[in-house]
Enzyme design. Structure first.
Site, PDB file in Angstrom:
ATOM      1  CD  GLU A 171      -2.652   1.315   2.574  1.00  0.00           C
ATOM      2  OE1 GLU A 171      -2.279   0.722   3.601  1.00  0.00           O
ATOM      3  OE2 GLU A 171      -3.707   1.974   2.515  1.00  0.00           O
ATOM      4  CD  GLU A 220      -6.877   2.316   6.478  1.00  0.00           C
ATOM      5  OE1 GLU A 220      -6.043   1.653   7.082  1.00  0.00           O
ATOM      6  OE2 GLU A 220      -6.590   2.981   5.462  1.00  0.00           O
TER       7      GLU A 220
HETATM    8 MN   LIG Z   1      -5.020   2.531   3.991  1.00  0.00          MN
END
Ligand SMILES: [Mn+2]
Length: 266
Positions: free
Chosen positions: A150, A244
């Protein structure tokens, strides 16, 4: 496309970008709201009562979209770019535990914060990161788990801020077991064009975190999620989109507004 949200496991002592507190209650709420899956925010995999968590989640008919590992950096200080060889070794061992956990749960492992904040040269940090990730991919490959790399924005990490860096590293590593994931909050800061970025990396894109420009639930800021969902549909993305998000105004309202907004766009 399936929708997930971050929920912290019972041993976690700080609020994640998602739901925190009574695990059983949170899993029930998520199922009730119509989510397909839970992204587990795990601290030390060794402290997690695995079977209980698994039974509870499966009992609600939910999948486990991924395992978040950020606490292992923010709370335990484990980093792949640390100049200290022992810290890197412990970071790799920690990810190996997460991979074993993911194999048990038929899930995948996110590599975000554990890339660290290096204070050496970029080249040294890159080489350390690559060496650690190569070792992690060997275990991931053996157990049939994907590592989801990520890119984070510049204020959270100083290496792999963009998809192009992530893809370059993945190609250097040369393993089928590591893929790129996006996070619309980070991409909004770092990428020229979120949709074009996802299209260009289509073959590597395996997961997406969604949060708005202010990191609140999608729909509560100014990111164009209509365009993002259209792009995902056009590239045939059939994996998870996972909320998130900050617990604003509180975690229950945030969870409810995220799923309602996302479902309205699918
Ligand atoms: Mn994230």
């Amino acid at each position: 496309m399936k929708i997930a949200i971050v929920v912290s496991t019972p041993e976690v002592t700080i609020q994640p970008l998602g739901l925190w507190g009574d695990f059983e209650e949170n899993v029930g709420k998520i199922a009730e709201l119509g989510y397909d899956a839970i992204e587990l925010f795990v601290g030390d995999p060794g402290q997690l009562a695995l079977q209980d968590a698994k039974d509870l989640i499966r009992g609600q008919g939910l999948e486990i979209s991924a395992i978040g590992t950020g606490l292992s950096y923010t709370q335990y200080g484990l980093s792949f770019t640390s100049p200290d060889v022992l810290t890197r070794k412990r970071a790799v061992e920690r990810i190996e535990r997460y991979v074993e956990l993911a194999a048990e749960l038929r899930s995948n492992v996110i590599i975000g914060s554990m890339k660290g904040m290096y204070q050496t040269t970029y080249e040294d940090a890159w080489n350390r990161l690559e060496e650690c990730l190569k070792r992690c991919t060997e275990v991931a490959n053996d157990l049939g788990v994907y590592l989801l790399l990520e890119p984070l924005n510049r204020y959270e990490s100083n290496i792999i801020n963009t998809f192009s860096e992530a893809v370059r590293l993945i190609e250097e590593i040369g393993s089928e077991s590591i893929r790129v994931m996006g996070d619309t909050f980070h991409m909004n800061i770092e990428e020229e064009n979120i949709c074009k970025t996802m299209r260009d990396a289509e073959q590597y894109l395996a997961y997406l975190h969604v949060a708005d420009s202010n990191r609140q639930a999608p729909g509560r800021g100014h990111i164009d999620f209509e365009a993002i969902m259209t792009t995902l549909r056009e590239i045939g993305y059939d994996k998870f989109v996972s909320a998130e998000i900050l617990p604003i105004p509180d975690q229950d309202v945030a969870a409810k507004s995220a799923i309602e907004y996302l479902k309205g766009l699918i």
